[in-house]
Design a protein around this motif. Structure first.
Motif, mmCIF file in Angstrom:
data_model
loop_
_atom_site.group_PDB
_atom_site.id
_atom_site.type_symbol
_atom_site.label_atom_id
_atom_site.label_comp_id
_atom_site.label_asym_id
_atom_site.label_seq_id
_atom_site.Cartn_x
_atom_site.Cartn_y
_atom_site.Cartn_z
ATOM 1 N N LEU A 197 1.842 8.597 -7.045
ATOM 2 C CA LEU A 197 2.280 9.981 -6.942
ATOM 3 C C LEU A 197 3.277 10.319 -8.041
ATOM 4 O O LEU A 197 3.167 11.361 -8.708
ATOM 5 N N VAL A 198 4.253 9.443 -8.252
ATOM 6 C CA VAL A 198 5.240 9.661 -9.310
ATOM 7 C C VAL A 198 4.552 9.677 -10.674
ATOM 8 O O VAL A 198 4.872 10.500 -11.543
ATOM 9 N N LEU A 199 3.599 8.771 -10.873
ATOM 10 C CA LEU A 199 2.872 8.725 -12.137
ATOM 11 C C LEU A 199 2.119 10.025 -12.385
ATOM 12 O O LEU A 199 2.073 10.524 -13.523
ATOM 13 N N SER A 200 1.543 10.592 -11.334
ATOM 14 C CA SER A 200 0.809 11.849 -11.492
ATOM 15 C C SER A 200 1.732 12.994 -11.893
ATOM 16 O O SER A 200 1.326 13.908 -12.616
ATOM 17 N N LEU A 201 2.986 12.947 -11.441
ATOM 18 C CA LEU A 201 3.954 13.975 -11.829
ATOM 19 C C LEU A 201 4.284 13.884 -13.313
ATOM 20 O O LEU A 201 4.527 14.899 -13.972
ATOM 21 N N LEU A 202 4.300 12.672 -13.838
ATOM 22 C CA LEU A 202 4.649 12.466 -15.242
ATOM 23 C C LEU A 202 3.468 12.699 -16.181
ATOM 24 O O LEU A 202 3.664 12.882 -17.388
ATOM 25 N N SER B 50 -6.017 13.813 -16.791
ATOM 26 C CA SER B 50 -5.011 13.094 -16.009
ATOM 27 C C SER B 50 -5.400 13.047 -14.537
ATOM 28 O O SER B 50 -5.200 12.035 -13.857
ATOM 29 N N SER B 51 -5.960 14.164 -14.053
ATOM 30 C CA SER B 51 -6.369 14.219 -12.650
ATOM 31 C C SER B 51 -7.442 13.171 -12.351
ATOM 32 O O SER B 51 -7.380 12.469 -11.337
ATOM 33 N N LEU B 52 -8.420 13.055 -13.244
ATOM 34 C CA LEU B 52 -9.482 12.073 -13.048
ATOM 35 C C LEU B 52 -8.942 10.648 -13.148
ATOM 36 O O LEU B 52 -9.372 9.753 -12.410
ATOM 37 N N PHE B 53 -7.996 10.441 -14.042
ATOM 38 C CA PHE B 53 -7.389 9.110 -14.179
ATOM 39 C C PHE B 53 -6.634 8.730 -12.910
ATOM 40 O O PHE B 53 -6.760 7.607 -12.403
ATOM 41 N N ILE B 54 -5.857 9.669 -12.391
ATOM 42 C CA ILE B 54 -5.094 9.406 -11.161
ATOM 43 C C ILE B 54 -6.045 9.162 -9.998
ATOM 44 O O ILE B 54 -5.821 8.276 -9.153
ATOM 45 N N SER B 55 -7.135 9.937 -9.922
ATOM 46 C CA SER B 55 -8.111 9.740 -8.847
ATOM 47 C C SER B 55 -8.747 8.363 -8.928
ATOM 48 O O SER B 55 -8.876 7.661 -7.916
ATOM 49 N N ALA B 56 -9.141 7.967 -10.146
ATOM 50 C CA ALA B 56 -9.763 6.652 -10.318
ATOM 51 C C ALA B 56 -8.787 5.538 -9.944
ATOM 52 O O ALA B 56 -9.161 4.565 -9.271
ATOM 53 N N LEU B 57 -7.528 5.693 -10.339
ATOM 54 C CA LEU B 57 -6.512 4.695 -10.009
ATOM 55 C C LEU B 57 -6.290 4.630 -8.497
ATOM 56 O O LEU B 57 -6.143 3.541 -7.922
ATOM 57 N N THR B 58 -6.306 5.797 -7.853
ATOM 58 C CA THR B 58 -6.123 5.852 -6.398
ATOM 59 C C THR B 58 -7.278 5.165 -5.675
ATOM 60 O O THR B 58 -7.071 4.378 -4.741
ATOM 61 N N PHE B 59 -8.515 5.467 -6.095
ATOM 62 C CA PHE B 59 -9.681 4.854 -5.447
ATOM 63 C C PHE B 59 -9.678 3.340 -5.626
ATOM 64 O O PHE B 59 -9.995 2.596 -4.689
ATOM 65 N N LEU B 60 -9.313 2.885 -6.823
ATOM 66 C CA LEU B 60 -9.273 1.445 -7.087
ATOM 67 C C LEU B 60 -8.226 0.763 -6.209
ATOM 68 O O LEU B 60 -8.504 -0.267 -5.574
ATOM 69 N N PHE B 61 -7.041 1.364 -6.145
ATOM 70 C CA PHE B 61 -5.965 0.779 -5.346
ATOM 71 C C PHE B 61 -6.309 0.819 -3.859
ATOM 72 O O PHE B 61 -6.058 -0.142 -3.121
ATOM 73 N N LEU B 62 -6.920 1.924 -3.406
ATOM 74 C CA LEU B 62 -7.316 2.032 -2.001
ATOM 75 C C LEU B 62 -8.355 0.974 -1.653
ATOM 76 O O LEU B 62 -8.287 0.347 -0.584
ATOM 77 N N PRO C 35 0.813 -1.229 0.000
ATOM 78 C CA PRO C 35 0.000 0.000 0.000
ATOM 79 C C PRO C 35 0.847 1.280 0.000
ATOM 80 O O PRO C 35 0.540 2.225 -0.745
ATOM 81 N N SER C 36 1.894 1.316 0.808
ATOM 82 C CA SER C 36 2.723 2.516 0.910
ATOM 83 C C SER C 36 3.487 2.775 -0.379
ATOM 84 O O SER C 36 3.472 3.893 -0.919
ATOM 85 N N LEU C 37 4.164 1.747 -0.883
ATOM 86 C CA LEU C 37 4.952 1.910 -2.098
ATOM 87 C C LEU C 37 4.059 2.111 -3.318
ATOM 88 O O LEU C 37 4.413 2.841 -4.247
ATOM 89 N N GLY C 38 2.878 1.494 -3.301
ATOM 90 C CA GLY C 38 1.935 1.704 -4.399
ATOM 91 C C GLY C 38 1.443 3.136 -4.453
ATOM 92 O O GLY C 38 1.309 3.719 -5.539
ATOM 93 N N ALA C 39 1.178 3.727 -3.294
ATOM 94 C CA ALA C 39 0.739 5.127 -3.247
ATOM 95 C C ALA C 39 1.828 6.055 -3.771
ATOM 96 O O ALA C 39 1.551 7.013 -4.506
ATOM 97 N N LEU C 40 3.084 5.769 -3.426
ATOM 98 C CA LEU C 40 4.192 6.585 -3.936
ATOM 99 C C LEU C 40 4.329 6.425 -5.447
ATOM 100 O O LEU C 40 4.652 7.388 -6.156
ATOM 101 N N THR C 41 4.091 5.226 -5.943
ATOM 102 C CA THR C 41 4.152 4.999 -7.384
ATOM 103 C C THR C 41 3.084 5.812 -8.115
ATOM 104 O O THR C 41 3.345 6.409 -9.168
#
Length: 290
Positions: free
Chosen positions: A19-24, A33-45, A11-17
């Motif tokens: 974060l890095v993806l959102s920077l790129l 991109s914001s909506l994609f990152i949010s959807a990915l975050t909710f799915l992973f959470l 969970p910790s390393l996945g969240a950092l990953t």
């Protein structure tokens, strides 16, 4: 020998990953991109909450979620969202990252490991944005940036957004360095100078990047937060000192950080050229316009 990776680190390393993806992906400036990152975050959470009992919601989170839901519902009912749907989703995404951070902090081993990863990330990101700024000025990941010409913006359109992110990295590095000093005091010097150097190595890069951003709000905000963090550390460190060492410790605690801050400030101001000077000269006129 302790393993470098455990399943409960996912969970910790996945969240950092993420974060890095959102920077790129220009996650702070591109709605898609914001909506994609949010959807990915909710799915992973969601997956982590099912797989890890420590990630399940607690009762004390209900008021915060309720406030968010009430605000969102009110704006939808009254029709006053004004294309702000992505902002509500982004706010919930921030809450998700807070939950990942809480999970990380529950284990000292996880916390220390993630701390090292973030410190390395801060160093790599700081160096990378400097290279981009001087080798490819006024660009973001190879694309033209027409918003803040002549200023370092990293992977963001706005220098103010970049100042927020780099400022948080700097505060993290500063706190990590101060924590190492506390560990050294409490363990009779077992923390070596090399360990202290590693802890502070990312801070000069991030603070130098902050200078080249030319963000006045960012500099003032981060300066205030850093001062409060440093003052808190000095107060508690002085209280823990022995009675006979209080006077010299207090003097050292005050003089050393002040001298170091002045030296860093003058040096960084000098290497930034006329950028900061020009930004400060227009502070009053810009304030009245805004």
């Amino acid at each position: 020998k302790a393993s470098l990776f455990k399943l409960d680190d996912i969970p910790s390393l996945g969240a950092l990953t993420i974060l890095v993806l959102s920077l790129l992906l220009l996650g702070a400036d591109s709605p898609a991109s914001s909506l994609f990152i949010s959807a990915l975050t909710f799915l992973f959470l969601g997956i982590c909450m099912i797989a890890r009992n420590e990630m399940s919601l607690r009762l004390w989170t209900v008021p915060f979620i309720s406030i968010w839901a009430a605000l969102t519902a009110t704006h939808y009912v009254t029709g006053r969202t004004a294309d702000a749907e992505s902002e509500y989703i982004g706010l919930l995404t921030a809450g998700s990252f807070f939950w990942f951070g809480r999970y990380t902090a529950l284990s000292e081993r996880r916390r220390r490991r993630v701390n090292r990863v973030i410190a390395v990330l801060a160093l790599i990101y700081g160096v990378a944005v400097f290279i981009q700024h001087f080798a490819l000025p006024n660009t973001i990941l190879g694309h033209q940036n027409l918003l803040h010409q002549g200023r370092l913006t990293g992977t963001f359109l706005s220098a103010n957004t970049a100042a927020t992110f780099l400022g948080l990295l700097f505060l993290f590095c500063l706190h990590r360095f101060l924590s190492r000093i506390s560990d050294m005091n409490q363990s009779a010097g077992s923390t070596t100078a090399t360990a202290l150097l590693k802890a502070i190595s990312s801070a000069p890069v991030t603070i130098a990047a902050l200078i080249f951003l030319g963000s006045r709000a960012g500099l003032f905000a981060i300066g205030l937060c850093a001062s409060l963090l440093l003052a808190t550390f000095l107060i508690f460190r002085t209280r823990k000192s022995d009675a006979q060492d209080v006077a010299p410790t207090r003097a050292l605690n005050i003089v050393t950080p002040v001298c170091l801050a002045l030296f860093c400030g003058v040096t960084l101001w000098a290497i930034s050229g006329s950028l900061i000077d020009e930004r400060m000269q227009t502070l009053e006129s810009d304030f009245s316009d805004r």
